[in-house]
Design an enzyme around this catalytic site. Structure first.
Site, PDB file in Angstrom:
ATOM      1  N   TYR A   1      -7.035   2.169   6.284  1.00  0.00           N
ATOM      2  CA  TYR A   1      -6.210   1.038   5.848  1.00  0.00           C
ATOM      3  C   TYR A   1      -6.236  -0.135   6.816  1.00  0.00           C
ATOM      4  O   TYR A   1      -5.533  -1.116   6.616  1.00  0.00           O
ATOM      5  CB  TYR A   1      -4.765   1.480   5.621  1.00  0.00           C
ATOM      6  CG  TYR A   1      -4.145   2.178   6.814  1.00  0.00           C
ATOM      7  CD1 TYR A   1      -3.866   1.474   7.975  1.00  0.00           C
ATOM      8  CD2 TYR A   1      -3.863   3.541   6.782  1.00  0.00           C
ATOM      9  CE1 TYR A   1      -3.336   2.104   9.090  1.00  0.00           C
ATOM     10  CE2 TYR A   1      -3.326   4.183   7.886  1.00  0.00           C
ATOM     11  CZ  TYR A   1      -3.077   3.453   9.039  1.00  0.00           C
ATOM     12  OH  TYR A   1      -2.552   4.073  10.138  1.00  0.00           O
TER      13      TYR A   1
ATOM     14  N   CYS B   1      24.738  43.962 -17.412  1.00  0.00           N
ATOM     15  CA  CYS B   1      25.133  45.092 -18.250  1.00  0.00           C
ATOM     16  C   CYS B   1      25.141  46.421 -17.514  1.00  0.00           C
ATOM     17  O   CYS B   1      25.536  47.437 -18.081  1.00  0.00           O
ATOM     18  CB  CYS B   1      24.224  45.179 -19.477  1.00  0.00           C
ATOM     19  SG  CYS B   1      22.533  45.658 -19.057  1.00  0.00           S
TER      20      CYS B   1
ATOM     21  N   CYS C   1      20.835  43.804 -23.767  1.00  0.00           N
ATOM     22  CA  CYS C   1      21.583  43.226 -22.648  1.00  0.00           C
ATOM     23  C   CYS C   1      22.191  41.895 -23.098  1.00  0.00           C
ATOM     24  O   CYS C   1      21.493  41.069 -23.692  1.00  0.00           O
ATOM     25  CB  CYS C   1      20.655  42.998 -21.458  1.00  0.00           C
ATOM     26  SG  CYS C   1      21.463  42.155 -20.086  1.00  0.00           S
TER      27      CYS C   1
ATOM     28  N   ASP D   1       1.353  10.224   4.006  1.00  0.00           N
ATOM     29  CA  ASP D   1       2.097  11.053   4.952  1.00  0.00           C
ATOM     30  C   ASP D   1       1.157  12.034   5.647  1.00  0.00           C
ATOM     31  O   ASP D   1       1.027  13.187   5.263  1.00  0.00           O
ATOM     32  CB  ASP D   1       3.206  11.807   4.207  1.00  0.00           C
ATOM     33  CG  ASP D   1       4.246  12.356   5.154  1.00  0.00           C
ATOM     34  OD1 ASP D   1       4.162  12.050   6.360  1.00  0.00           O
ATOM     35  OD2 ASP D   1       5.136  13.082   4.688  1.00  0.00           O
TER      36      ASP D   1
ATOM     37  N   CYS E   1      21.438  46.158 -13.585  1.00  0.00           N
ATOM     38  CA  CYS E   1      21.487  44.797 -14.111  1.00  0.00           C
ATOM     39  C   CYS E   1      22.868  44.183 -13.853  1.00  0.00           C
ATOM     40  O   CYS E   1      23.892  44.796 -14.190  1.00  0.00           O
ATOM     41  CB  CYS E   1      21.204  44.825 -15.612  1.00  0.00           C
ATOM     42  SG  CYS E   1      21.450  43.220 -16.394  1.00  0.00           S
TER      43      CYS E   1
ATOM     44  N   LYS F   1       2.165   4.570   1.644  1.00  0.00           N
ATOM     45  CA  LYS F   1       2.238   5.048   3.023  1.00  0.00           C
ATOM     46  C   LYS F   1       1.917   6.539   3.008  1.00  0.00           C
ATOM     47  O   LYS F   1       2.732   7.373   2.611  1.00  0.00           O
ATOM     48  CB  LYS F   1       3.632   4.796   3.605  1.00  0.00           C
ATOM     49  CG  LYS F   1       3.713   5.170   5.079  1.00  0.00           C
ATOM     50  CD  LYS F   1       4.987   4.602   5.689  1.00  0.00           C
ATOM     51  CE  LYS F   1       5.028   4.852   7.181  1.00  0.00           C
ATOM     52  NZ  LYS F   1       4.983   6.267   7.536  1.00  0.00           N
TER      53      LYS F   1
ATOM     54  N   CYS G   1      15.617  44.010 -16.609  1.00  0.00           N
ATOM     55  CA  CYS G   1      16.676  44.872 -17.120  1.00  0.00           C
ATOM     56  C   CYS G   1      16.079  45.698 -18.256  1.00  0.00           C
ATOM     57  O   CYS G   1      15.315  45.192 -19.073  1.00  0.00           O
ATOM     58  CB  CYS G   1      17.828  44.010 -17.648  1.00  0.00           C
ATOM     59  SG  CYS G   1      19.030  44.935 -18.608  1.00  0.00           S
TER      60      CYS G   1
ATOM     61  N   LYS H   1      10.633   3.129   3.517  1.00  0.00           N
ATOM     62  CA  LYS H   1      10.644   4.595   3.521  1.00  0.00           C
ATOM     63  C   LYS H   1      11.421   5.146   2.329  1.00  0.00           C
ATOM     64  O   LYS H   1      12.519   4.695   2.022  1.00  0.00           O
ATOM     65  CB  LYS H   1      11.280   5.110   4.821  1.00  0.00           C
ATOM     66  CG  LYS H   1      10.492   4.740   6.066  1.00  0.00           C
ATOM     67  CD  LYS H   1       9.251   5.599   6.255  1.00  0.00           C
ATOM     68  CE  LYS H   1       9.584   6.931   6.825  1.00  0.00           C
ATOM     69  NZ  LYS H   1       9.348   7.082   8.241  1.00  0.00           N
TER      70      LYS H   1
ATOM     71  N   GLU I   1       0.842  -1.199   0.000  1.00  0.00           N
ATOM     72  CA  GLU I   1       0.000   0.000   0.000  1.00  0.00           C
ATOM     73  C   GLU I   1       0.874   1.244   0.000  1.00  0.00           C
ATOM     74  O   GLU I   1       2.042   1.181   0.378  1.00  0.00           O
ATOM     75  CB  GLU I   1      -0.861   0.044   1.282  1.00  0.00           C
ATOM     76  CG  GLU I   1      -1.855  -1.061   1.379  1.00  0.00           C
ATOM     77  CD  GLU I   1      -2.534  -1.096   2.753  1.00  0.00           C
ATOM     78  OE1 GLU I   1      -2.159  -0.315   3.643  1.00  0.00           O
ATOM     79  OE2 GLU I   1      -3.445  -1.913   2.908  1.00  0.00           O
TER      80      GLU I   1
END
Ligand code: IVH
Length: 677
Positions: free
Chosen positions: A236, A421, A441, A126, A418, A124, A436, A324, A122
């Protein structure tokens, strides 16, 4: 059903109330447990409203298991501690294939069995474990796991979870006088994201992950608050069960499902441990596809008599183990924040992290998106942060561990100039991005070039960012078209470029000429034209000339091409430099057409409409929908004459009847698989 007229007397009211509750419970189950409603929300609301009307008129007829009573009761001052009817054990862990094999060996030894052992595997989930007690089919208590012997009574909060039945009903099964079931309460990811957005907007600290959010929600003292938290549950296991005749864990799951509990459908039975391992590793890869978090898989001996023989160690069952997954989250330090400029001139801050292992790989960077994201989470240079990485997704900073601050952490401010540049950086009103202002650029060209050669675009293998930068620095490439006139002599002088790699690179560049119109359109980097839009446009117009001449109207006529995209395409082809660039590409032999699609797999279900109903044996609805859409089909919610196929699983309801009446082709999952494979 007149909604304002009241029944003649209490007797009639009682009968109508009973009928309404049965109907509402049925629809709740279809909606929240089976994810397969068969009425419209409006009709459901009418039933509910009628029930409230009757219960208001006859308050003496209100019972605790009425669907109107999910959210009730005053806020608690604290939670009572309650003893579980049977202890709630936890699971031992396996962190590797070897540890899973060792578990298998222990089971073999314990059962003194040489033949195959049947395992159920199954997901698991969380979240957090809960224990539900039903007396004569009525939910009388819901509790957290606590120390396994005693937990906290959170009945009022559990009752707000719509997929938890308040009353068990079944037409043929006898409802046991006493039933204790176990499951996991969790918060789906979407609900988690929404909750955290709301919390940030309200200035509250975000939850670190869906599990913490679920735990926090279940431990709210006011059930009104819990009811707003979109919690869900998978059941479950079973504790005390009187008068229930079951031999295997899977029979138990099916039995619980029949009683109305929500069971995770992705459990599988295997006889060979190799297949058990295979299924575990399969989900380690695919976990990101789920709508909820899982932190591993649970492997259980299926035979209940076998489980009993194996029994428990001091702590854990000998008949089950948790496999796990590697953690998807980790704690690390933001060592710096670097600002990069993208191909549209947008400045994107990236956290440079102290390298840390997450989900099986080492992570040293995480995107911080924009200034708002950083401000919202108050991420500072030097902060200790929790990061998250799932599957292929770029790691993200989830939050700061504020308690770890030493006082020297530096807030981040977007640079005013920037970094590429030196031109001024501006943030347009209403936009999250800083940009920018220099149309020339150097970052725009470099990043545009990286995009041009990338995998979904011209797909030139071996031409990574560092070689491209070297080519630009050596002034060998001032336009993507220059790539196609490079010679071996020119590139061999670049650092770390041997004869062989130079030849390979030239061959890859040459091959990319055949990429076709769809890739080329995407490679051009026209705003809003992603892979999908480029494909649609290329297949429709067939050649670059036709795309160049396409009007706004003819573009928006295409399915899935919106006004913004159409406008952007027209604007792109109105710029003389862009046309010149395309002409240069054409001159060097880059293919400007798209082959008319043959009857490929992706067209297989073109124009076909599907309706899904019931529970499929192995696929989820999301998976089936993804397959149908990938092959060009469509999934709709209700059966009509326009429906081509109904894909039906177990417990299919009225949709199936309707399909039969209309003579629509009904497919089992097996038939569906044959159709699409
Ligand atoms: S069985 C005696 N099955 O994992 C065996 N547990 O330590 C009892 N969990 O917090 C557990 N999904 O709530 C089992 N499919 C699943 C599960 C599951 C999640 C949780 C459980 C407990 C932890 C096990």
């Amino acid at each position: 059903m007149p909604s304002s007229n009241l029944p003649e007397n209490a007797e009639a009211a009682k009968a109508e109330i009973r009928e309404l509750r049965t109907q509402i419970n049925y629809h709740n189950h279809r909606y929240y447990v089976l994810d397969n409603p068969d009425i419209e929300d409006k009709e459901y609301d009418l039933l509910m409203r009628r029930l409230i009307t009757l219960e208001t008129a006859y308050p003496e007829l209100i019972t605790g298991d009425s669907p109107t009573q999910r959210v009730g009761g005053a806020p608690a001052e604290g939670f009572l501690r309650v003893a579980h009817l049977t202890p709630m054990r936890s699971l031992g862990n396996a962190f590797s294939e070897e540890e899973l094999m060792a578990f298998h060996q222990r089971v073999i030894n314990g059962l003194a069995q040489t033949a195959d052992i049947e395992y159920v595997v199954e997901l698991k989930i969380d979240g957090l474990a809960i224990d539900l007690v039903y007396e004569n089919g009525r939910l009388i208590r819901g509790a957290t796991r606590g120390d396994g012997y005693e937990g906290e009574d959170v009945t009022g909060n559990i009752r707000t979870i719509r997929s938890v039945p308040l009353a068990l009903e079944h037409e043929s099964l006898a409802i046991p006088p006493l039933l204790e079931v176990r499951g996991e309460v969790y918060m789906p990811r979407k609900a988690f994201d929404r909750l955290n957005r709301e919390r940030s907007a309200a200035g509250e600290p975000p939850f670190a992950n869906p599990r913490n959010a679920a735990a926090g929600s279940l431990r709210q003292l006011d059930p009104q608050m819990t009811s707003k938290r979109a919690l869900d549950v998978f059941i479950y296991g079973i504790g005390i069960h009187e008068g229930v005749d079951i031999q295997t864990h899977t029979q138990m799951l099916q039995y619980l499902q029949k009683l109305g509990f929500k069971i995770n459908p992705l459990y599988r039975v295997f006889k060979r441990i190799e297949d058990v391992v295979g299924y575990c590793t399969e989900w380690a890869q695919k976990r990101g596809d789920l709508a909820y978090d899982i932190d591993g898989m649970v492997v259980k001996v299926n035979d209940l008599a076998g489980q009993e023989r194996l029994g428990f160690t001091a702590k854990d069952p000998r008949w089950a183990i948790a496999y796990k997954f590697p953690a998807e989250q980790a704690v690390t330090v933001v060592e710096d924040i670097f600002t990069g400029v993208g191909r549209t001139g947008v400045l994107t801050p990236t956290a440079i992290l102290r390298p840390v292992k997450v989900a099986g790989s080492t992570v040293s960077r995480a995107t911080l998106h924009n200034q708002d994201f950083i401000n919202e989470k108050d991420i500072r240079i030097g902060d200790t942060v929790i990061i998250h990485k799932a599957g292929e997704v770029i790691p993200e900073v989830i939050g700061v561990i504020v308690e770890k601050r030493m006082g020297k952490e530096q807030p981040f401010v977007m640079p005013a100039a920037c970094p590429e540049c030196g031109w001024p950086v501006v943030r347009q009103q209403g936009e999250a991005a800083h940009k920018c202002t220099n149309a020339h650029c150097p970052a725009l060209f470099r990043e545009g070039l990286i995009h041009f050669v990338s995998r979904d675009a011209m797909n030139i293998e071996g031409l990574g960012p560092s070689i491209l930068t070297a080519l630009i620095d050596a002034k060998l490439v001032t336009s993507a078209a220059d790539l196609y006139t490079l010679t071996a002599g020119q590139i061999i002088n670049l650092e770390r470029m041997g004869d062989k790699s130079a030849q390979n690179l030239l061959a890859a560049i040459e091959a990319s000429k055949q990429a076709g119109l769809a890739r080329l359109l995407y490679a051009l980097g026209i705003r809003f034209v992603g892979v999908k839009a480029a494909g649609i446009i290329a297949r429709h117009f067939g050649c670059m000339q036709a795309v160049r001449e396409a009007s706004f109207a003819s573009l928006t006529e295409l399915n899935e091409i919106g006004e913004k995209t159409a406008e952007s395409i027209v604007a792109f082809f109105a710029v003389p430099e862009n046309l010149e660039f395309i002409e240069r590409l054409e001159a060097v032999g880059v293919v400007m057409t798209e082959e008319k699609p043959q009857q490929t797999a992706s067209q297989l279900l073109q124009g076909k409409t599907f309706v899904l109903t019931g529970i499929l044996p192995t696929m989820t609805r999301t998976e089936a929908t993804a397959v149908i859409e990938r092959l060009g089909g469509k999934v709709t919610g209700s059966v009509s004459k326009k429906t081509d196929y109904v894909l039906a699983g177990s417990e299919a309801g009225s949709k199936l009847d309707k399909a039969r009446n209309l003579g629509i082709e009904i497919l089992t999952e097996e038939q569906f698989r044959q159709l699409v494979e």
